[in-house]
Design an enzyme around this catalytic site. Structure first.
Site, PDB file in Angstrom:
ATOM      1  N   ALA A 171       0.892  -1.020   0.043  1.00 54.97           N
ATOM      2  CA  ALA A 171      -0.112  -0.074   0.208  1.00 54.97           C
ATOM      3  C   ALA A 171       0.765   1.122   0.010  1.00 54.97           C
ATOM      4  O   ALA A 171       2.046   1.358   0.301  1.00 54.97           O
ATOM      5  CB  ALA A 171      -0.872   0.099   1.160  1.00 54.97           C
ATOM      6  N   ASN A 189      -6.330  -1.597   1.819  1.00 53.74           N
ATOM      7  CA  ASN A 189      -5.833  -1.072   2.985  1.00 53.74           C
ATOM      8  C   ASN A 189      -6.520   0.244   3.633  1.00 53.74           C
ATOM      9  O   ASN A 189      -6.634   1.144   2.960  1.00 53.74           O
ATOM     10  CB  ASN A 189      -4.295  -0.611   2.923  1.00 53.74           C
ATOM     11  CG  ASN A 189      -3.496  -0.372   4.035  1.00 53.74           C
ATOM     12  OD1 ASN A 189      -3.813   0.774   4.754  1.00 53.74           O
ATOM     13  ND2 ASN A 189      -2.718  -0.771   4.455  1.00 53.74           N
ATOM     14  N   GLY A 212      12.322   2.059   3.100  1.00 52.55           N
ATOM     15  CA  GLY A 212      13.561   1.300   2.337  1.00 52.55           C
ATOM     16  C   GLY A 212      14.438   0.699   2.881  1.00 52.55           C
ATOM     17  O   GLY A 212      14.102  -0.020   4.094  1.00 52.55           O
ATOM     18  N   PHE A 235      -2.513   9.852   4.448  1.00 52.91           N
ATOM     19  CA  PHE A 235      -3.532   9.242   3.863  1.00 52.91           C
ATOM     20  C   PHE A 235      -4.380  10.041   2.842  1.00 52.91           C
ATOM     21  O   PHE A 235      -5.473  10.229   3.271  1.00 52.91           O
ATOM     22  CB  PHE A 235      -4.396   8.841   5.175  1.00 52.91           C
ATOM     23  CG  PHE A 235      -4.046   7.596   5.912  1.00 52.91           C
ATOM     24  CD1 PHE A 235      -2.904   7.004   5.591  1.00 52.91           C
ATOM     25  CD2 PHE A 235      -4.724   7.313   6.991  1.00 52.91           C
ATOM     26  CE1 PHE A 235      -2.310   5.843   6.374  1.00 52.91           C
ATOM     27  CE2 PHE A 235      -4.130   6.423   7.975  1.00 52.91           C
ATOM     28  CZ  PHE A 235      -2.904   5.532   7.825  1.00 52.91           C
ATOM     29  N   MET A 291       2.796  11.605   4.262  1.00 51.02           N
ATOM     30  CA  MET A 291       1.478  11.986   3.123  1.00 51.02           C
ATOM     31  C   MET A 291       0.266  12.140   3.833  1.00 51.02           C
ATOM     32  O   MET A 291      -0.180  13.102   3.511  1.00 51.02           O
ATOM     33  CB  MET A 291       1.467  10.883   2.253  1.00 51.02           C
ATOM     34  CG  MET A 291       2.756  10.670   1.163  1.00 51.02           C
ATOM     35  SD  MET A 291       3.048  11.813   0.334  1.00 51.02           S
ATOM     36  CE  MET A 291       1.844  11.792  -1.005  1.00 51.02           C
ATOM     37  N   LYS A 308      -2.757   4.976  -4.189  1.00 50.87           N
ATOM     38  CA  LYS A 308      -3.464   5.306  -2.834  1.00 50.87           C
ATOM     39  C   LYS A 308      -4.985   5.104  -3.103  1.00 50.87           C
ATOM     40  O   LYS A 308      -5.949   4.924  -2.057  1.00 50.87           O
ATOM     41  CB  LYS A 308      -3.077   6.649  -2.289  1.00 50.87           C
ATOM     42  CG  LYS A 308      -1.645   6.665  -1.726  1.00 50.87           C
ATOM     43  CD  LYS A 308      -1.414   8.247  -1.280  1.00 50.87           C
ATOM     44  CE  LYS A 308      -0.068   8.209  -0.563  1.00 50.87           C
ATOM     45  NZ  LYS A 308      -0.330   7.403   0.666  1.00 50.87           N
ATOM     46  N   ASN A 368       1.700   9.074  10.553  1.00 51.93           N
ATOM     47  CA  ASN A 368       1.415  10.433   9.949  1.00 51.93           C
ATOM     48  C   ASN A 368      -0.079  10.982  10.149  1.00 51.93           C
ATOM     49  O   ASN A 368      -0.563  11.923   9.886  1.00 51.93           O
ATOM     50  CB  ASN A 368       1.534  10.258   8.390  1.00 51.93           C
ATOM     51  CG  ASN A 368       3.332  10.024   7.972  1.00 51.93           C
ATOM     52  OD1 ASN A 368       4.012  10.601   8.811  1.00 51.93           O
ATOM     53  ND2 ASN A 368       3.363   9.164   7.116  1.00 51.93           N
ATOM     54  N   THR A 369      -0.847   9.984  10.876  1.00 55.07           N
ATOM     55  CA  THR A 369      -1.965  10.339  11.292  1.00 55.07           C
ATOM     56  C   THR A 369      -2.040  10.469  12.799  1.00 55.07           C
ATOM     57  O   THR A 369      -1.843   9.612  13.545  1.00 55.07           O
ATOM     58  CB  THR A 369      -3.287   9.484  10.931  1.00 55.07           C
ATOM     59  OG1 THR A 369      -3.377   9.453   9.489  1.00 55.07           O
ATOM     60  CG2 THR A 369      -4.616   9.725  11.569  1.00 55.07           C
ATOM     61  N   LYS A 411      -2.137  -4.173   9.735  1.00 54.69           N
ATOM     62  CA  LYS A 411      -0.307  -4.128   9.833  1.00 54.69           C
ATOM     63  C   LYS A 411      -0.047  -3.279  10.772  1.00 54.69           C
ATOM     64  O   LYS A 411      -0.645  -2.231  11.275  1.00 54.69           O
ATOM     65  CB  LYS A 411      -0.605  -3.079   8.515  1.00 54.69           C
ATOM     66  CG  LYS A 411       0.810  -2.663   7.933  1.00 54.69           C
ATOM     67  CD  LYS A 411       0.647  -1.992   6.573  1.00 54.69           C
ATOM     68  CE  LYS A 411       1.922  -1.776   5.939  1.00 54.69           C
ATOM     69  NZ  LYS A 411       2.036  -1.221   4.577  1.00 54.69           N
ATOM     70  N   TYR A 470       7.901  -1.712  -1.993  1.00 55.79           N
ATOM     71  CA  TYR A 470       7.256  -0.066  -2.429  1.00 55.79           C
ATOM     72  C   TYR A 470       8.550   0.698  -2.820  1.00 55.79           C
ATOM     73  O   TYR A 470       8.726   1.071  -3.965  1.00 55.79           O
ATOM     74  CB  TYR A 470       6.412   0.186  -1.530  1.00 55.79           C
ATOM     75  CG  TYR A 470       5.846   1.710  -1.848  1.00 55.79           C
ATOM     76  CD1 TYR A 470       6.259   2.292  -3.006  1.00 55.79           C
ATOM     77  CD2 TYR A 470       5.212   2.504  -0.844  1.00 55.79           C
ATOM     78  CE1 TYR A 470       5.899   3.697  -3.163  1.00 55.79           C
ATOM     79  CE2 TYR A 470       4.869   3.832  -1.294  1.00 55.79           C
ATOM     80  CZ  TYR A 470       5.193   4.390  -2.319  1.00 55.79           C
ATOM     81  OH  TYR A 470       4.879   5.638  -2.697  1.00 55.79           O
ATOM     82  N   SER A 475       0.655   3.777  10.683  1.00 52.16           N
ATOM     83  CA  SER A 475       1.115   5.014  10.006  1.00 52.16           C
ATOM     84  C   SER A 475       1.474   5.925  11.104  1.00 52.16           C
ATOM     85  O   SER A 475       0.723   6.099  11.977  1.00 52.16           O
ATOM     86  CB  SER A 475       0.189   5.565   9.159  1.00 52.16           C
ATOM     87  OG  SER A 475       0.604   6.634   8.670  1.00 52.16           O
ATOM     88  N   THR A 511       6.455  -5.086   8.118  1.00 49.59           N
ATOM     89  CA  THR A 511       5.843  -3.856   8.877  1.00 49.59           C
ATOM     90  C   THR A 511       5.648  -2.631   8.204  1.00 49.59           C
ATOM     91  O   THR A 511       6.244  -2.650   6.900  1.00 49.59           O
ATOM     92  CB  THR A 511       6.802  -3.533  10.036  1.00 49.59           C
ATOM     93  OG1 THR A 511       8.129  -3.054   9.420  1.00 49.59           O
ATOM     94  CG2 THR A 511       7.375  -4.691  10.841  1.00 49.59           C
ATOM     95  N   ASN A 512       4.793  -1.517   8.731  1.00 49.00           N
ATOM     96  CA  ASN A 512       4.919  -0.159   8.334  1.00 49.00           C
ATOM     97  C   ASN A 512       6.313   0.545   8.458  1.00 49.00           C
ATOM     98  O   ASN A 512       7.179  -0.156   8.545  1.00 49.00           O
ATOM     99  CB  ASN A 512       3.813   0.315   9.075  1.00 49.00           C
ATOM    100  CG  ASN A 512       2.974   1.440   8.195  1.00 49.00           C
ATOM    101  OD1 ASN A 512       3.596   2.042   7.222  1.00 49.00           O
ATOM    102  ND2 ASN A 512       1.629   1.470   8.397  1.00 49.00           N
ATOM    103  N   THR A 513       6.179   1.624   8.090  1.00 50.07           N
ATOM    104  CA  THR A 513       7.387   2.570   8.171  1.00 50.07           C
ATOM    105  C   THR A 513       7.825   2.932   9.584  1.00 50.07           C
ATOM    106  O   THR A 513       6.926   2.673  10.516  1.00 50.07           O
ATOM    107  CB  THR A 513       7.036   3.999   7.579  1.00 50.07           C
ATOM    108  OG1 THR A 513       5.970   4.608   8.204  1.00 50.07           O
ATOM    109  CG2 THR A 513       6.893   3.805   5.997  1.00 50.07           C
ATOM    110  N   ASN A 525       8.105   9.742   4.404  1.00 50.93           N
ATOM    111  CA  ASN A 525       7.104  10.392   4.021  1.00 50.93           C
ATOM    112  C   ASN A 525       6.078  10.767   5.168  1.00 50.93           C
ATOM    113  O   ASN A 525       6.114  10.121   6.229  1.00 50.93           O
ATOM    114  CB  ASN A 525       6.351   9.355   2.835  1.00 50.93           C
ATOM    115  CG  ASN A 525       5.168   8.473   3.925  1.00 50.93           C
ATOM    116  OD1 ASN A 525       3.875   9.098   4.073  1.00 50.93           O
ATOM    117  ND2 ASN A 525       5.539   7.437   4.163  1.00 50.93           N
TER     118      ASN A 525
END
Length: 355
Positions: free
Chosen positions: A67, A153, A282, A120, A118, A71, A191-192, A228, A332, A189, A256-258, A116
């Site tokens: 994901a 997702n 990465g 969502f 971003m 998006k 970022n939220t 996730k 990704y 995430s 896993t996520n970031t 990132n």
């Protein structure tokens, strides 16, 4: 000699990362619309030896796209033509939202990494659902045998308070589950604001139970449900999530996520600091994601499907995750650095190992 890294350096490395992503994605979609994608798909189709069974579905390859790239479900067919065994769309929220302010996507080229924040950004569940339905029908028409799988997702809308998060996730589940092959609850995430608090098992339990029930009811079938998780969880928290997933009879966990960590980077610290907050993905994530995978495998055994993601760059990385207990593997960030034939190359190398 590999051509794409040179092309990336000349065409994209100097460009704003989000703009470069948009241009690259548009090119992939144009190839599909022009008919070139159908020709390409014949060359990139995974070898039959790579077919993988997971939660009642057959995947053309164990390697798929995580994901974050698509998006909103605009390019599922086009991405499948590049050889991905599955495409996970999202993260999608109950309400449309623009995401965080730009700039919000940054490359760390020396580390083959991305930061990132971003947030969502997406059109919302109601708008994305018809795209998923159309893409699923198209893939069924164009694949007489095993078609690429579509994962979806879902996450929390930013303006929704945590106390109302369950109902917000249910909006997405009810809209999207009928067109999804599997559904992922994203609570990891960074970022939220406050989202990762939902990884607490006391909060996670009612959320996952409610989403699972709503998804199955709206789809009229069992929709495989996964959660996730973040690499930044403590080992004890990972164990708690594993026990919860087994107790709720989830179909799987994505690990896993970031990460919010910045350890082990070779990029100049000043440049990293200038990027600001956000999730790091990465190559630097490889070791921790592998650790989390192995811990989960020890905890769940054969009871759950594990999907490994984080720092995956090569066929050797994919095979390492499979050997460590993953059934499926996603990538990704390396896609941005390796180019459109990345998945096909991984599939060829995996098939060669099995021959």
């Amino acid at each position: 000699m590999r051509v794409y890294p040179t092309f990336f350096k000349l065409a994209f490395s100097w460009m704003d990362a989000e703009k470069a992503h948009k241009i690259g994605f548009q090119a992939i979609r144009f190839a599909h619309r022009s008919g070139a994608g159908r020709v390409l798909a014949k060359m990139t189709a995974p070898h039959p030896s790579l077919r993988t069974e997971a939660f009642g579905l057959t995947f053309p390859s164990p390697f798929g796209l995580a994901a974050g790239f698509d998006k909103e479900g605009h390019g599922i067919e086009a991405l499948a033509e590049l050889g991905f065994g599955h495409v996970e769309v999202g993260t999608i929220t109950g309400q449309a939202q623009p995401g965080n302010e730009k700039p919000r996507l940054f490359r760390l080229i020396e580390d083959k990494a991305v930061i990132n924040r971003m947030g969502f950004n997406n059109d919302g569940a109601a708008a994305v659902a018809p795209r998923l339905k159309a893409a699923r029908a198209a893939l069924q028409r164009t694949h007489s045998g095993v078609r690429p799988v579509i994962g979806v997702n879902i996450g929390k809308t930013k303006v929704v308070e945590l106390d109302d998060a369950v109902e917000d996730y249910l909006v997405s589940a009810r809209s999207l589950a009928p067109a999804a092959d599997y559904l992922v609850v994203n609570v990891s995430s960074p970022n939220t604001p406050g989202l990762r608090l939902l990884q607490n098992v006391e909060t996670l339990r009612p959320l996952l139970r409610a989403v699972g029930d709503a998804a199955d009811e709206s789809a009229g079938r069992h929709v495989p449900l996964l959660v996730k998780i973040a690499p930044d969880l403590s080992d004890e928290d990972i164990d708690d999530v594993a026990r919860l997933a087994l107790d709720l009879k989830l179909d799987g966990i994505i690990a896993t996520n970031t990460t919010i960590g910045r350890e082990g980077l070779v990029t100049d610290p000043g440049k990293v600091d200038a990027c600001g907050a956000g999730g790091l993905s990465g190559a630097p994530l490889k070791a921790r994601s592998l650790e989390v995978l192995r811990r989960l495998k020890a905890a769940v055994g054969e009871g759950l499907v594990l999907i490994a993601v984080g720092g995956v760059q090569s066929a050797a990385d994919v095979q390492e995750r499979l050997d460590a207990g993953a059934t499926l593997v996603q990538g990704y960030t390396a896609f941005l650095y390796e180019g459109p034939f990345w998945a096909a190359g991984i599939n060829r190398a995996l098939a060669k190992r099995r021959s």
